[in-house]
Design a protein around this motif. Structure first.
Motif, short mmCIF file in Angstrom:
data_model
loop_
_atom_site.label_atom_id
_atom_site.label_comp_id
_atom_site.label_asym_id
_atom_site.label_seq_id
_atom_site.Cartn_x
_atom_site.Cartn_y
_atom_site.Cartn_z
N GLU A 27 0.89 -1.10 -0.04
CA GLU A 27 0.01 -0.12 -0.06
C GLU A 27 0.89 1.40 -0.07
O GLU A 27 0.30 2.35 -0.11
N GLY A 28 2.20 1.02 0.03
CA GLY A 28 3.01 2.19 0.15
C GLY A 28 2.88 3.02 1.39
O GLY A 28 3.07 4.48 1.13
N ARG A 29 2.66 2.55 2.38
CA ARG A 29 2.43 3.37 3.95
C ARG A 29 3.78 2.92 4.68
O ARG A 29 4.03 1.77 4.69
N ARG A 30 3.92 3.85 5.49
CA ARG A 30 4.74 3.75 6.61
C ARG A 30 3.96 3.98 8.13
O ARG A 30 3.44 4.96 7.90
N ILE A 31 3.88 3.09 8.87
CA ILE A 31 3.12 3.26 10.04
C ILE A 31 4.00 3.03 11.46
O ILE A 31 5.14 2.53 11.33
N ALA A 32 3.20 3.79 12.50
CA ALA A 32 3.73 3.52 13.85
C ALA A 32 2.73 2.67 14.50
O ALA A 32 1.73 2.59 14.57
N LEU A 33 3.53 1.50 15.22
CA LEU A 33 2.74 0.42 15.79
C LEU A 33 3.09 0.66 17.54
O LEU A 33 4.15 0.41 17.80
N ILE A 34 2.06 0.95 18.10
CA ILE A 34 2.43 1.16 19.47
C ILE A 34 1.98 -0.05 20.44
O ILE A 34 0.64 -0.55 20.23
N LEU A 35 2.79 -0.64 21.28
CA LEU A 35 2.61 -1.85 22.04
C LEU A 35 2.94 -1.57 23.30
O LEU A 35 3.63 -0.89 23.96
N ASP A 36 2.45 -2.62 24.35
CA ASP A 36 2.88 -2.49 25.67
C ASP A 36 4.00 -3.69 25.68
O ASP A 36 4.38 -4.15 24.90
N ASN A 37 4.54 -3.42 26.84
CA ASN A 37 5.92 -4.30 27.22
C ASN A 37 5.31 -5.76 27.59
O ASN A 37 5.66 -6.08 28.81
N PHE A 38 5.18 -6.63 26.88
CA PHE A 38 4.85 -7.81 26.90
C PHE A 38 5.61 -8.86 26.47
O PHE A 38 6.18 -8.46 25.44
N ALA A 39 5.86 -9.85 27.11
CA ALA A 39 6.99 -10.99 26.81
C ALA A 39 6.69 -11.38 25.36
O ALA A 39 7.74 -11.73 24.35
N GLY A 40 5.51 -11.19 24.63
CA GLY A 40 5.17 -12.01 23.30
C GLY A 40 5.31 -10.85 22.49
O GLY A 40 5.07 -10.88 21.22
N HIS B 94 11.28 -6.84 19.99
CA HIS B 94 11.77 -5.88 19.52
C HIS B 94 11.97 -6.34 17.99
O HIS B 94 12.83 -7.01 17.52
N LEU B 95 11.37 -5.54 17.09
CA LEU B 95 11.75 -5.85 15.47
C LEU B 95 12.01 -4.85 14.68
O LEU B 95 11.61 -3.53 14.90
N ASP B 96 12.93 -5.11 13.70
CA ASP B 96 13.26 -4.16 12.66
C ASP B 96 12.81 -4.35 11.37
O ASP B 96 12.80 -5.48 10.63
N LEU B 97 11.63 -3.38 11.00
CA LEU B 97 10.76 -3.94 9.88
C LEU B 97 10.97 -2.54 9.04
O LEU B 97 10.96 -1.60 9.33
N SER B 98 10.57 -2.92 7.76
CA SER B 98 10.84 -1.75 6.92
C SER B 98 9.71 -0.78 6.78
O SER B 98 10.34 0.59 6.52
N ASN B 99 8.54 -1.03 7.01
CA ASN B 99 7.48 -0.05 6.98
C ASN B 99 6.73 0.25 8.15
O ASN B 99 5.87 0.55 8.32
N ILE B 100 7.30 -0.54 9.20
CA ILE B 100 6.62 -0.38 10.52
C ILE B 100 7.73 0.09 11.63
O ILE B 100 8.51 -0.66 11.83
N SER B 101 7.19 1.00 12.43
CA SER B 101 8.04 1.47 13.41
C SER B 101 7.40 1.08 14.71
O SER B 101 6.27 1.70 15.13
N ILE B 102 8.16 0.43 15.65
CA ILE B 102 7.50 -0.12 17.04
C ILE B 102 8.00 0.87 17.98
O ILE B 102 9.01 1.21 18.09
N PHE B 103 6.86 1.20 18.93
CA PHE B 103 7.10 2.20 20.18
C PHE B 103 6.42 1.60 21.17
O PHE B 103 5.39 0.87 21.33
N PHE B 104 7.13 1.39 22.20
CA PHE B 104 6.71 0.49 23.52
C PHE B 104 6.11 1.63 24.58
O PHE B 104 6.70 2.77 24.97
N LEU B 105 5.19 1.21 25.15
CA LEU B 105 4.65 1.75 26.07
C LEU B 105 5.15 1.84 27.51
O LEU B 105 5.74 0.65 27.62
N PRO B 106 5.20 2.70 28.47
CA PRO B 106 6.27 2.15 29.79
C PRO B 106 5.16 1.24 30.48
O PRO B 106 3.86 1.10 30.53
N PRO B 107 5.91 0.48 31.17
CA PRO B 107 5.33 -0.64 31.84
C PRO B 107 4.29 -0.04 33.01
O PRO B 107 4.49 1.13 33.50
N ASN B 108 3.16 -0.79 33.20
CA ASN B 108 2.31 -0.34 34.14
C ASN B 108 1.44 0.92 33.79
O ASN B 108 1.03 1.60 34.81
#
Length: 526
Positions: free
Chosen positions: A275-288, A291-305
């Motif tokens: 689709e020619g898109r670059r997105i931000a993906l916000i996640l919690d700090n869960f064991a599953g 940390h991934l290095d992806l071409s079109n997705i930047s991952i940001f982690f929320l602070p614990p708790n």
């Protein structure tokens, strides 16, 4: 002049996968060959090797690789990676050294040797093997800076000021996504509300009726398909079903793992590439959530708790999904009692209800939940959009009527409410929250053992419909009966159209099969 021969080119797995996708989209093979400069035989070979190519593009470290060189100790290789991800996700301040990795790998190899797994009789692991392992998976052993376990409102505010604002400056709301898992007792009856309230369900007799559901949306209301993780890879009710309503995977605990999440992220990344898109993906700090290095997705982690204050999924989106799901479940139970029928609910019913329920979650509900955790509208027009209560006001009266009918039928315990029934599984575990044991790490790696156990569990743990596919004539009669009933109900025009469309689809499929040439038609009668 002799025709110049094409120079032989080696394609990466990503390029091979792109060719396969183009063919799947219906693009003629001759055009795909011209686009990538490949011969007919080369493209046919890639299509034949589809399964191996798709497996390799699931890993970002193999995406640009041109060959798949599997480690000699593949089982240890995979289990060690899962262990490393778990450590990184649960203890972000821990530095894992090469010697730590070697010690863990040796322990895993010994376990396999003790269980007489082929290839581990005289295993030999050293730091050179660890270095090759790190290169294969792009692993760095440096310390990750993380938040303290005592994160609170102050940490949430810091996140909003220092992390969220910059993300919203770099991305439009349509390209900012949040994803989170939730546990679901998919056939839990209302009368079990008190018994199961607060149940974490990490195992035991209740685990067979639980699935994990990954829910993801964008800040402007786009909903990604639900990703459901069950316990059986091939449930009885899925047999003969070509169109499962959701994305589905399975493991022994019906949990999200780093490996499954990575596969999901790679599928999403491939979609964003198309689709020619670059997105931000916000996640919690869960064991599953590795940390991934992806071409079109930047991952940001929320602070614990802080997820109750910072994560849109926890602000009401998941609750709204379950609200719609449990309404469908209650309606089925009441309908079965009214018609004096056994109420048999299968996993296929559950995933279909999940899809229907997800369709009923509106974009306004999604946007309202994002606003609740700090996503203030960027424009005046967006700010003027009315927020939606959760659940919507217009459904509250129907909920009260439904629950009253449930209580009258003796399906609910005294002192319980529909809201409690909706939230019955809010504390259910969706993955490992602490360290995984060596047995758990190796369980999903040993495909033959794992598959055998999962398949055998079907008959023991699932009371599901194993009937054969109905005959064509019976289906048409049933659809005609359904149409006759629907036409007797006021304001059911859209439903009549849907059944008519389904009936026509069955007829078209039947005619297509009848018109297919048989082998006998290629021979002339003598």
């Amino acid at each position: 002049m002799a025709e110049q021969s094409l120079k032989r080119k080696r394609f990466s797995f990503a390029e091979k996968y792109s060719m396969i996708q183009d063919v799947d989209k219906g693009i003629k093979r001759i055009f795909v060959q011209e686009k990538y400069g490949v011969s007919h035989g080369t493209l046919a070979g890639f299509l034949k090797d589809r399964e191996r190519i798709e497996d390799n593009v699931k890993s970002p470290t193999k995406l640009e690789a041109r060959a798949n060189r599997q480690s000699r100790y593949h089982e240890v290789d995979t289990a060690l990676l899962e262990w490393f991800r778990n450590i990184r996700s649960t203890r972000t301040d821990t530095v894992v050294t090469g010697l730590d990795l070697l010690a863990k790998a040796t322990t895993l190899a010994k376990k396999l040797s003790e269980n007489h797994i082929e290839g581990y009789d005289n295993f030999s692991l050293d730091l050179n093997w660890i270095e090759r392992w790190k290169k294969r998976h792009g692993v760095s052993c440096k310390q990750i800076v993380g938040e303290s376990a005592s994160a609170d409102h102050a940490s949430a505010k810091t996140w909003l000021d220092t992390q969220l604002d910059p993300i919203r400056q770099d991305y439009d709301d349509k390209d900012i996504f949040n994803a989170d898992e939730t546990g679901l007792f998919w056939k839990m009856s209302p009368e079990k509300t008190l018994a199961f309230k607060g149940e974490t369900c990490k195992g035991g007799k209740h685990a067979k009726d639980r699935v994990t559901v990954l829910v993801a949306t964008s800040a402007d209301g786009e909903k990604l398909p639900l990703y459901v993780i069950g316990k059986s890879k091939r449930p009885h009710c899925f047999r003969g079903v070509l169109n499962i309503p959701v994305e589905y995977e399975a493991n022994k605990k019906a949990w999200m793992t780093g490996q499954l999440f990575e596969q999901w992220c790679n599928r999403l990344n491939n979609r964003m590439v198309r689709e020619g898109r670059r997105i931000a993906l916000i996640l919690d700090n869960f064991a599953g959530h590795p940390h991934l290095d992806l071409s079109n997705i930047s991952i940001f982690f929320l602070p614990p708790n802080t997820t109750s204050m910072t994560q849109p999924m926890d602000a009401g989106i998941i609750k709204n999904l379950k609200h719609h799901y449990r309404r469908l479940l209650v309606k089925r139970r009441i309908s079965c009692i009214d018609s004096d029928q056994e109420c048999k609910i299968t996993l296929l019913d559950a995933v279909q209800w999940l899809k229907t329920s997800w369709q009923q979650v509106t974009s306004d509900t999604v946007k309202n939940c994002y606003r609740h955790v700090g996503f203030q509208p960027k424009t005046a027009a967006a700010a003027a959009t009315p927020s939606e209560d959760l659940p919507p006001d217009e459904t509250e009266q129907e909920d009260a009527s439904l629950w009253s009918a449930v209580c009258e039928a003796g399906l609910a315990e005294e002192g319980t409410s529909f809201d409690e029934f909706v939230n019955i599984d809010e504390s259910v575990a969706t993955g490992a929250t602490g360290g995984l044991t060596d047995i758990e790490l190796l369980a999903d790696v040993l495909d033959t053992t794992d598959s055998a156990e999962i398949i055998s569990s079907d008959s023991e743990e699932e009371d599901e419909d194993t009937s054969t596919v109905p005959k064509y004539n019976d289906v048409i009669v049933s659809l005609d009966t359904t149409l006759k009933y629907l036409r007797s109900i006021p304001e059911s025009g859209d439903h009549v159209d849907a059944v008519e469309k389904a009936k026509q689809h069955c007829i078209d499929n039947r005619i297509e099969k009848l018109l297919q040439p048989r082998i006998s038609s290629f021979f002339r009668k003598v």
